[in-house]
Motif scaffolding. Structure first.
Motif, mmCIF file in Angstrom:
data_model
loop_
_atom_site.group_PDB
_atom_site.id
_atom_site.type_symbol
_atom_site.label_atom_id
_atom_site.label_comp_id
_atom_site.label_asym_id
_atom_site.label_seq_id
_atom_site.Cartn_x
_atom_site.Cartn_y
_atom_site.Cartn_z
ATOM 1 N N GLY A 1 0.869 -1.286 -0.036
ATOM 2 C CA GLY A 1 -0.004 0.024 -0.082
ATOM 3 C C GLY A 1 0.767 1.242 -0.045
ATOM 4 O O GLY A 1 0.495 2.394 0.113
ATOM 5 N N GLY A 2 2.185 1.203 -0.106
ATOM 6 C CA GLY A 2 2.857 2.427 0.011
ATOM 7 C C GLY A 2 4.274 2.262 0.848
ATOM 8 O O GLY A 2 4.544 1.173 0.950
ATOM 9 N N LEU A 3 4.575 3.201 1.268
ATOM 10 C CA LEU A 3 5.889 3.419 1.946
ATOM 11 C C LEU A 3 5.556 3.731 3.368
ATOM 12 O O LEU A 3 4.927 4.665 3.602
ATOM 13 N N VAL A 4 6.268 2.844 4.116
ATOM 14 C CA VAL A 4 5.876 3.344 5.666
ATOM 15 C C VAL A 4 7.032 4.060 6.328
ATOM 16 O O VAL A 4 8.292 3.266 6.113
ATOM 17 N N VAL A 5 6.982 5.129 7.039
ATOM 18 C CA VAL A 5 7.980 5.632 7.777
ATOM 19 C C VAL A 5 7.502 5.899 9.122
ATOM 20 O O VAL A 5 6.403 6.162 9.518
ATOM 21 N N THR A 6 8.524 6.467 9.775
ATOM 22 C CA THR A 6 8.193 7.186 11.247
ATOM 23 C C THR A 6 8.467 8.761 10.789
ATOM 24 O O THR A 6 9.613 8.971 10.341
ATOM 25 N N THR A 7 7.528 9.475 11.312
ATOM 26 C CA THR A 7 7.397 10.879 10.873
ATOM 27 C C THR A 7 6.705 11.805 11.867
ATOM 28 O O THR A 7 5.737 11.409 12.694
ATOM 29 N N VAL B 1 3.952 6.619 13.009
ATOM 30 C CA VAL B 1 4.028 5.855 12.143
ATOM 31 C C VAL B 1 3.146 6.022 11.177
ATOM 32 O O VAL B 1 1.920 5.836 11.431
ATOM 33 N N ALA B 2 3.491 6.445 9.845
ATOM 34 C CA ALA B 2 2.393 6.635 8.757
ATOM 35 C C ALA B 2 2.730 5.727 7.494
ATOM 36 O O ALA B 2 4.001 5.482 7.136
ATOM 37 N N ARG B 3 1.702 5.579 6.943
ATOM 38 C CA ARG B 3 2.035 5.246 5.194
ATOM 39 C C ARG B 3 2.072 6.484 4.468
ATOM 40 O O ARG B 3 1.154 7.021 4.314
ATOM 41 N N LEU B 4 3.012 6.429 3.395
ATOM 42 C CA LEU B 4 3.014 7.396 2.545
ATOM 43 C C LEU B 4 2.574 6.965 0.843
ATOM 44 O O LEU B 4 2.847 5.614 0.611
ATOM 45 N N THR C 1 -0.077 6.280 16.191
ATOM 46 C CA THR C 1 0.357 7.628 16.970
ATOM 47 C C THR C 1 0.144 7.686 18.264
ATOM 48 O O THR C 1 -0.507 6.899 19.012
ATOM 49 N N SER C 2 0.727 8.769 19.001
ATOM 50 C CA SER C 2 0.397 8.749 20.383
ATOM 51 C C SER C 2 0.543 10.624 20.714
ATOM 52 O O SER C 2 1.473 11.032 19.888
ATOM 53 N N ASP C 3 -0.214 11.151 21.349
ATOM 54 C CA ASP C 3 -0.125 12.645 21.853
ATOM 55 C C ASP C 3 0.738 12.743 22.801
ATOM 56 O O ASP C 3 1.310 13.836 23.107
ATOM 57 N N GLU C 4 1.389 11.776 23.580
ATOM 58 C CA GLU C 4 2.107 12.003 24.923
ATOM 59 C C GLU C 4 3.526 11.456 24.419
ATOM 60 O O GLU C 4 4.705 11.947 25.368
ATOM 61 N N HIS C 5 3.570 10.624 23.669
ATOM 62 C CA HIS C 5 5.280 10.031 23.413
ATOM 63 C C HIS C 5 5.628 9.913 21.856
ATOM 64 O O HIS C 5 4.645 9.958 21.059
ATOM 65 N N ASP C 6 6.731 9.978 21.674
ATOM 66 C CA ASP C 6 7.425 9.804 20.325
ATOM 67 C C ASP C 6 7.278 8.290 20.151
ATOM 68 O O ASP C 6 7.810 7.578 20.970
ATOM 69 N N LEU C 7 6.905 7.579 18.976
ATOM 70 C CA LEU C 7 6.912 6.521 18.636
ATOM 71 C C LEU C 7 7.649 6.513 17.226
ATOM 72 O O LEU C 7 7.947 7.370 16.426
ATOM 73 N N SER C 8 8.179 5.155 16.963
ATOM 74 C CA SER C 8 9.246 4.794 16.016
ATOM 75 C C SER C 8 8.808 3.280 15.533
ATOM 76 O O SER C 8 8.503 2.618 16.394
ATOM 77 N N GLY C 9 8.728 3.176 14.193
ATOM 78 C CA GLY C 9 8.404 2.070 13.563
ATOM 79 C C GLY C 9 9.279 1.435 12.600
ATOM 80 O O GLY C 9 9.837 2.002 11.755
ATOM 81 N N ARG C 10 9.688 -0.050 12.820
ATOM 82 C CA ARG C 10 10.354 -0.522 11.758
ATOM 83 C C ARG C 10 9.654 -1.845 11.101
ATOM 84 O O ARG C 10 9.043 -3.016 11.767
#
Length: 600
Positions: A213-219, A228-231, A243-252
């Motif tokens: 479905g696209g390219l997944v990135v941490t942004t 984590v989002a799909r571009l 997503t989180s409003d309180e914490h930075d998230l990162s995805g692999r």
């Protein structure tokens, strides 16, 4: 009990570099005195390399072979070699037994990705400044350049059909990344390179991975916190997955595009979980050892090519450094090493987390390591970067200082990552001295936790070294001593003399030599060196390509003219920091003794 720094520095640590489909893990181990490659499997640990300096590596998919990246004495001019793995090998391989892949000691070559029979790497050999992305056949040596657009290159992800390469490069704003998509077969008529995100967008784009479905990135595009989002590969539009409003998230993203390993940053530690990549739905939490998983300065998590396994590097204040293997079918996490077993007789201190009030109503995150019997002195340990963060991981110097009665404060001042875009942008360009003012706020807070403000010292490396020198120069009445490790003394001469390929990249953060020279001089400790009155300890590597040795030499010359007590130690076989245990064993006991003398 006083912990000997030599004992702490001699502890063996492990970190992960890659994982194979059968669960074997390629790891780094520093038992020899520098980080060398080992293989971890059910049968134990097999040493693979014995080079003069630290190395990193990746498995070559589908083969029993490892691609090794190495340099000379910390000069960061990475060279690439191949090590064929032979189960009959009885000893680790020296450099002479590695097959050259990309060797040119005048230039930098950095491994970006591995494919069956091929490697993807960045090189600045075209002009010594700009980095091109090259795909090279391991068998024939044939090379194909997929990007030569200039500047730095951060990450590359090749699509499963090898048709496209997603490339992240620095954008124009500080700590921002642009995503490019290169067609590896431009003869088909498609454009060779497309901009998937805007170059002027103030947003991070990290850890790209392909799925149908696209390219997944941490942004953090359009947000304060990373998620984590799909571009959309045609329009660059974002569809948020986690997503989180309180914490930075990162995805692999897993290689098969079905699973996300999501890390949640919580005050210098991380929680880990698996999510469905198509929907972002939470599947299972990964049960990590106590203390959380700390991702800096340890390597990133890695996936096996078949997506069955993920491997993590783990550290906590009481765990020097281990490798964990996650079975993604169950979420089961298995430690493959046990570095804490070396600490049977020692008790290490865990930090408490604080928010220190700043002059303008902001709250400065800070970890406090308190001794059982504090003597009232304080040492502020400032991280480098500046686009980085202090994390709750094992730090031998912190534990050694605490055992000597010093309370160690480890803050994340303005400009630190892990606390959202607003915080990491708060020191950009002409706001540089705002982070230095945070040091004064931390000093003001000392009496509230029982510490003597007249016995407070600064310690930092790289940009943290700049902060040490800036604190001593701009706040000379506050600090009793400073330890500067590979630090910047003048933002002007640093930008003039750093490696050419780094200059434009760093000007995004600090300001331009052309447009901001007046402020760069104003914010440089060297221009206020006559005010430095506190004793100063300086360490530097002679081969440092990031912060040249001249940065240390000129500040030492300036404080010598002041009549200030100082020590200056240069290590001829080191670069940006001390990578070799022998040099750390020489340098750090001297630094600790220096602090003890001047903090009383």
């Amino acid at each position: 009990m006083t912990l000997e720094i030599s004992r702490l520095l001699e502890l063996t640590t492990w970190r992960v570099f890659d994982v194979a489909d059968d669960g074997r893990v390629l790891a780094g181990c520093d038992e020899s005195g520098s980080v060398q490659l080992v293989e971890l499997a059910e049968g134990g640990c097999t040493e693979l390399t014995a080079l003069a300096g630290a190395v990193v590596g990746r498995y070559l998919p589908g083969e029993r072979a490892v691609v090794v990246q190495h340099d000379s004495d910390g000069d960061e001019r990475g060279q690439l070699s191949l090590l064929r793995l032979d189960d009959r090998r009885s000893r680790p391989a020296p450099l002479s037994e590695l097959e050259p892949l990309v060797r040119d000691s005048e230039h930098v070559h950095r491994l970006l990705d591995v494919l069956p029979g091929r490697i993807v790497y960045a090189t600045n050999r075209r002009n010594g400044v700009d980095f091109d992305v090259v795909i090279r056949s391991v068998t024939t040596g044939e090379e194909h350049v997929v990007h030569d657009g200039g500047g730095m290159v951060a990450e590359v992800a090749i699509s499963p059909d090898s048709r496209f390469a997603a490339i992240t490069v620095p954008a124009t704003k500080p700590l921002s990344d642009q995503v490019l998509v290169a067609d590896t077969m431009p003869e088909t008529g498609a454009d060779q390179l497309r901009e998937l995100t805007d170059r002027d967008l103030a947003a991070r784009h990290l850890h790209p991975g392909w799925q149908p479905g696209g390219l997944v990135v941490t942004t953090d595009a359009g947000r304060d916190r990373t998620g984590v989002a799909r571009l959309d590969p045609r329009t660059g539009g974002h569809h948020w997955l986690v997503t989180s409003d309180e914490h930075d998230l990162s995805g692999r993203l897993s290689p098969n595009g079905r699973t996300l390993l999501v890390l949640t940053a919580v005050d210098g530690a991380h929680r880990a979980a698996l999510h469905e990549a198509a929907t972002g739905e939470h599947v299972v939490d990964i049960a990590l050892p106590s203390g959380g998983w700390c991702g800096y300065p340890l390597p990133e998590p890695v996936w096996s090519p078949d997506s069955r396994f993920a491997a993590l590097s783990f550290s906590s204040p009481s765990t020097p450094g281990d490798v964990l293997l996650v079975d993604t079918a169950t979420g089961t996490c298995t430690p493959l090493t046990s570095s804490a077993a070396q600490l049977a007789e020692e008790t290490l201190v865990e930090p408490t987390v604080h928010r220190v009030p700043a002059r303008d109503g902001e709250q400065i995150p800070c970890f406090r390591y308190a001794p059982a019997a504090p003597d009232g002195s304080a040492v502020l340990l400032i991280h480098g970067g500046p686009e980085s963060q202090s994390v709750r991981s094992f730090h031998p110097l912190v534990q050694a200082m605490v055992s000597r009665g010093h309370t160690v404060l480890v803050p994340n001042v303005r400009g630190s990552t892990g606390y959202g875009k607003r915080w990491y942008s708060a020191d950009d360009a002409r706001n540089r001295l705002e982070s230095v003012q945070d040091l004064a706020d931390l000093h003001r807070w000392l009496p509230s936790v029982g510490l003597d403000p007249s016995r407070a010292a600064l310690w930092g490396g790289s940009y943290g070294g700049y902060m040490v020198l800036a604190g001593l120069a701009f706040q000379p009445e506050l600090w009793a001593a400073g330890v500067d490790v590979v630090g910047i003394s003048s933002l002007v001469t640093f930008l003039e003399n750093t490696a050419p390929y780094r200059r434009a990249h760093r000007e995004r953060e600090y300001g331009s030599l052309i447009a901001d020279a007046d402020f760069l001089r104003e914010a440089s400790p060297l221009n206020r060196a006559s005010a430095i009155a506190a004793p100063l300890f300086v360490l530097h590597g002679a081969n440092d390509p990031r912060v040249p040795l001249t940065e240390a030499e000129q500040i030492v010359e300036a404080v010598r003219a002041n009549g200030v007590a100082y020590e200056f130690h240069v290590y001829p076989d080191e670069g940006h920091g001390l990578a070799k245990r022998a040099n750390r064993l020489d340098a750090y006991p001297k630094a600790l003794a220096f602090l003890s003398r001047h903090l009383g």
